[in-house]
Motif scaffolding. Structure first.
Motif, PDB file in Angstrom:
ATOM      1  N   ASP A 226     -16.814  -3.968  -8.225  1.00  0.00           N
ATOM      2  CA  ASP A 226     -16.381  -4.122  -6.832  1.00  0.00           C
ATOM      3  C   ASP A 226     -15.052  -3.425  -6.563  1.00  0.00           C
ATOM      4  N   ILE A 227     -14.522  -2.777  -7.582  1.00  0.00           N
ATOM      5  CA  ILE A 227     -13.201  -2.155  -7.420  1.00  0.00           C
ATOM      6  C   ILE A 227     -13.350  -0.644  -7.464  1.00  0.00           C
ATOM      7  N   GLY A 228     -12.814   0.006  -6.445  1.00  0.00           N
ATOM      8  CA  GLY A 228     -12.972   1.456  -6.377  1.00  0.00           C
ATOM      9  C   GLY A 228     -11.688   2.189  -6.740  1.00  0.00           C
ATOM     10  N   LEU A 230     -10.115   2.814  -9.434  1.00  0.00           N
ATOM     11  CA  LEU A 230      -9.172   2.365 -10.458  1.00  0.00           C
ATOM     12  C   LEU A 230      -9.803   2.437 -11.858  1.00  0.00           C
ATOM     13  N   PRO A 265       1.735   0.060  -5.335  1.00  0.00           N
ATOM     14  CA  PRO A 265       1.959  -0.332  -3.939  1.00  0.00           C
ATOM     15  C   PRO A 265       1.059  -1.501  -3.524  1.00  0.00           C
ATOM     16  N   ARG A 267      -1.624  -3.991  -1.775  1.00  0.00           N
ATOM     17  CA  ARG A 267      -2.993  -3.986  -1.271  1.00  0.00           C
ATOM     18  C   ARG A 267      -3.880  -2.895  -1.859  1.00  0.00           C
ATOM     19  N   GLY A 269      -5.378  -3.395  -5.029  1.00  0.00           N
ATOM     20  CA  GLY A 269      -6.380  -3.957  -5.940  1.00  0.00           C
ATOM     21  C   GLY A 269      -5.847  -4.675  -7.176  1.00  0.00           C
ATOM     22  N   MET A 272      -7.379  -8.133  -7.303  1.00  0.00           N
ATOM     23  CA  MET A 272      -8.816  -7.964  -7.568  1.00  0.00           C
ATOM     24  C   MET A 272      -9.065  -7.682  -9.047  1.00  0.00           C
ATOM     25  N   ASN A 369       5.059  -4.943  -6.868  1.00  0.00           N
ATOM     26  CA  ASN A 369       5.113  -3.700  -6.091  1.00  0.00           C
ATOM     27  C   ASN A 369       6.403  -2.954  -6.410  1.00  0.00           C
ATOM     28  N   ILE A 401     -14.115   3.186  -2.654  1.00  0.00           N
ATOM     29  CA  ILE A 401     -13.814   1.904  -1.983  1.00  0.00           C
ATOM     30  C   ILE A 401     -14.661   1.779  -0.714  1.00  0.00           C
ATOM     31  N   HIS A 405     -17.363  -1.294   0.016  1.00  0.00           N
ATOM     32  CA  HIS A 405     -17.274  -2.235   1.141  1.00  0.00           C
ATOM     33  C   HIS A 405     -18.359  -1.998   2.194  1.00  0.00           C
ATOM     34  N   SER A 432      -7.075  -2.110   0.977  1.00  0.00           N
ATOM     35  CA  SER A 432      -7.277  -3.140   1.977  1.00  0.00           C
ATOM     36  C   SER A 432      -7.540  -2.521   3.349  1.00  0.00           C
TER      37      SER A 432
HETATM   38  P1  ATP Z   1      -0.443  -7.259  -3.152  1.00  0.00           P
HETATM   39  O1  ATP Z   1       0.418  -6.327  -3.926  1.00  0.00           O
HETATM   40  O2  ATP Z   1      -0.112  -7.273  -1.684  1.00  0.00           O
HETATM   41  O3  ATP Z   1      -0.570  -8.625  -3.755  1.00  0.00           O
HETATM   42  P2  ATP Z   1      -2.910  -6.330  -4.341  1.00  0.00           P
HETATM   43  O4  ATP Z   1      -2.612  -5.008  -4.949  1.00  0.00           O
HETATM   44  O5  ATP Z   1      -2.995  -7.497  -5.256  1.00  0.00           O
HETATM   45  O6  ATP Z   1      -1.924  -6.623  -3.135  1.00  0.00           O
HETATM   46  P3  ATP Z   1      -5.554  -7.040  -3.558  1.00  0.00           P
HETATM   47  O7  ATP Z   1      -5.192  -8.420  -3.098  1.00  0.00           O
HETATM   48  O8  ATP Z   1      -6.266  -6.928  -4.849  1.00  0.00           O
HETATM   49  O9  ATP Z   1      -4.272  -6.138  -3.548  1.00  0.00           O
HETATM   50  O10 ATP Z   1      -6.431  -6.330  -2.434  1.00  0.00           O
HETATM   51  C1  ATP Z   1      -6.555  -6.852  -1.127  1.00  0.00           C
HETATM   52  C2  ATP Z   1      -7.947  -6.562  -0.584  1.00  0.00           C
HETATM   53  O11 ATP Z   1      -8.092  -5.171  -0.359  1.00  0.00           O
HETATM   54  C3  ATP Z   1      -9.048  -6.910  -1.541  1.00  0.00           C
HETATM   55  O12 ATP Z   1      -9.514  -8.213  -1.346  1.00  0.00           O
HETATM   56  C4  ATP Z   1     -10.128  -5.888  -1.226  1.00  0.00           C
HETATM   57  O13 ATP Z   1     -10.905  -6.298  -0.123  1.00  0.00           O
HETATM   58  C5  ATP Z   1      -9.347  -4.677  -0.799  1.00  0.00           C
HETATM   59  N1  ATP Z   1      -9.060  -3.737  -1.907  1.00  0.00           N
HETATM   60  C6  ATP Z   1      -7.840  -3.347  -2.316  1.00  0.00           C
HETATM   61  N2  ATP Z   1      -7.923  -2.467  -3.306  1.00  0.00           N
HETATM   62  C7  ATP Z   1      -9.226  -2.281  -3.535  1.00  0.00           C
HETATM   63  C8  ATP Z   1      -9.954  -1.456  -4.452  1.00  0.00           C
HETATM   64  N3  ATP Z   1      -9.310  -0.642  -5.303  1.00  0.00           N
HETATM   65  N4  ATP Z   1     -11.293  -1.530  -4.441  1.00  0.00           N
HETATM   66  C9  ATP Z   1     -11.942  -2.319  -3.571  1.00  0.00           C
HETATM   67  N5  ATP Z   1     -11.314  -3.101  -2.679  1.00  0.00           N
HETATM   68  C10 ATP Z   1      -9.974  -3.083  -2.643  1.00  0.00           C
END
Ligand code: ATP
Length: 487
Positions: A226-228, A230, A265, A267, A269, A272, A369, A401, A405, A432
């Motif tokens: 589900d993760i794109g 990365l 940075p 949002r 992943g 995730m 971050n 990604i 989605h 995100s």
């Molecule tokens: P933060 O630093 O703000 O905590 P984060 O890096 O932990 O953010 P996530 O919470 O993992 O980010 O991502 C937020 C949402 O964005 C996920 O629930 C998903 O829907 C989408 N998303 C972010 N990155 C990806 C990805 N690489 N692949 C698929 N969906 C992603």
């Protein structure tokens, strides 16, 4: 409730059978109860205490009740159950043959099917040692005051001062998992206290429990699929975590990196990845924000951190995700100087080095971050020594990604994923944003087809559902709105 035959849980471990002469000659210490006629003796009472443990009581073995009460209050947050009752086995002077009193007091409690021992030793030298029969002395088996260990069937609890010198026989409590639950004997022969008297004790325990409860997050269904974008990060996690957890035999002589830093940075992943990792290895997942650990009460922040690590070990295999890690670990003056004087940083260092030493598959994932703000001491090898970058998605990442989605959406032929990804890249979309863009495009279709009105008028039919298909224009509009919002 049936009262079953008694199994002795305190045993004097001896090489030769005891006769009245060897008892008198030997310098060994044995419980008086083993050879006088008092019934029940200490062995039996110890057994009764264990049999009385449900998940709301604690069993204390002590020679000094005032001291053990004090230590219990200090370390109340190490007990992961709401304690309603305290059973105490009081060892009086003369109960032990060679010693006036126990060298170290301790408490036992039960959670799930597991039993834990908490050392209540007051003096640092009066250490508790918990090992298994025939195990050679190992300093890792010492349980310092305020620390908790899991008890296994057959664990031997030594309460002797300087136990590592192994100077002759000392008191040993042999822990055997009770076969029955029966509090009646404990109620008759042990001291019982309703824990309501120890207000603070319960309050802190319950706070700790609540923190834990909140930390447990729903992760069902999220996998690496589900993760794109990365792939590198995922491959690194497979290498250092997934395979070692799934094939422990292969890695048994390798010191694994238990602390992993995910940086990059917002949002993109990180969270995730933590959740998907836990699913990939079937591990318990808990999530914390580092700001939660902070407390204005002296010592509480450190104790919160200890608790998180203890829980991680108890849950193993486990993935503990700590978000905004920079908030605890940043140098005060904004420089990159190490903060060895910071109690929270020091606590993390201590906990990480303990975790590295033990073989349990408990991994701590810290996310930030702002990697630059983290104390370099914490990023050294043996601590959070494995650093994995979770960058902004590139063109390929954005396409992946998008496809993840949008996989459940009906998309028209005029849509070029390449073109959309290019536009998103130019507008610096993170993961995100891509997810949000697809949701937005869906809302655009509803608007364009007049389906919102139909739903309001209640004229919406199932045949309308089939009309929902996303066009290039729906996506472009969505990209524009999100881009505008980002500026
Ligand atoms: P933060 O630093 O703000 O905590 P984060 O890096 O932990 O953010 P996530 O919470 O993992 O980010 O991502 C937020 C949402 O964005 C996920 O629930 C998903 O829907 C989408 N998303 C972010 N990155 C990806 C990805 N690489 N692949 C698929 N969906 C992603």
């Amino acid at each position: 409730m049936n009262v079953q035959p008694i199994n002795y849980n305190i045993k004097f471990i001896r090489r030769k059978p005891l006769t009245s002469t060897t008892i008198e000659k030997s310098r060994s210490t044995v419980f008086k109860g083993l050879f006088d006629s008092t019934t029940p003796d200490l062995s039996q009472k110890f057994q009764y205490g264990l049999e009385a443990l449900d998940e709301q009581s604690v069993f204390v073995v002590t020679s000094n009740e005032a001291s053990s009460n004090m230590m219990l209050e200090i370390h109340a947050d190490k007990i992961y159950i709401p304690v309603m009752k305290k059973y105490t086995l009081f060892i009086k002077k003369g109960d032990l043959k060679n010693m006036d009193e126990l060298d170290s007091n301790f408490a036992i409690y039960k959670k799930g099917n597991k039993y834990y021992i908490l050392s209540l030793a007051e003096h640092p030298l009066r250490k508790l040692l918990v090992d298994m029969p025939k195990e050679h002395y190992n300093k890792d088996n010492i349980v310092p005051s305020g620390n908790v260990r899991e008890l296994n069937n057959g664990s031997i609890i030594h309460t002797g001062e300087m136990v590592w010198a192994s100077s002759g026989e000392k008191e040993k409590f042999v822990f055997n998992t009770p076969k029955i639950f029966n509090p009646r004997n404990a109620e008759k022969y042990l001291n019982i206290k309703n824990i309501d008297n120890l207000q603070d004790f319960n309050k802190r325990t319950i706070t700790a429990l609540n923190t834990d409860y909140n930390a447990e997050k729903e992760i069902k269904g999220i996998t690496f699929e589900d993760i794109g974008g990365l792939d590198d990060a995922i491959e690194t996690l497979r290498k250092y975590v997934v395979r070692p957890i799934n094939y422990p035999q292969v890695y048994q002589n390798i010191r694994l990196n238990k602390g992993i830093l995910l940086y990059g940075p917002p949002r993109c992943g990180k969270t995730m990845l933590g959740k998907a990792l836990a699913n990939e290895v079937n591990a318990k997942y808990r999530e914390y924000n580092a700001n939660e650990f902070k407390s204005s009460t002296v010592g509480t922040s450190e104790s919160n951190i200890r608790q998180v690590f203890k829980q991680a070990v108890a849950d193993a295999p486990s993935i503990t995700f700590i978000d905004e890690f920079d908030s605890i670990a940043k140098p005060r003056d904004g420089s990159s100087n190490a903060r060895f004087d910071d109690p929270m940083v020091n606590q993390f260092l201590g906990c990480m080095s303990d975790l590295e030493k033990c073989a349990v598959p408990a991994f701590i994932i810290a996310a930030t971050n702002m990697k630059k703000l983290i104390d370099p001491a914490l990023l050294a090898s043996g601590r959070f020594g494995l650093h994995i970058e979770v960058p902004m998605p590139d063109l390929t990442g954005l396409k992946q990604i998008f496809n993840i989605h949008a996989r459940k959406q009906h998309i028209m032929n005029d849509v070029s994923v390449n073109e959309l990804a290019q536009t998103m890249l130019e507008n610096k979309f993170n993961g995100s944003d891509v997810a949000e863009m697809i949701t937005d495009a869906f809302f655009n279709v509803l608007e364009r087809l007049g389906l919102n009105k139909k739903m309001d008028n209640k004229t919406f039919t199932f045949s309308d559902l089939e009309k929902i298909a996303l066009t290039r224009n729906d996506f472009i509009k969505a990209i524009q709105r999100i881009t505008k919002q980002k500026i």
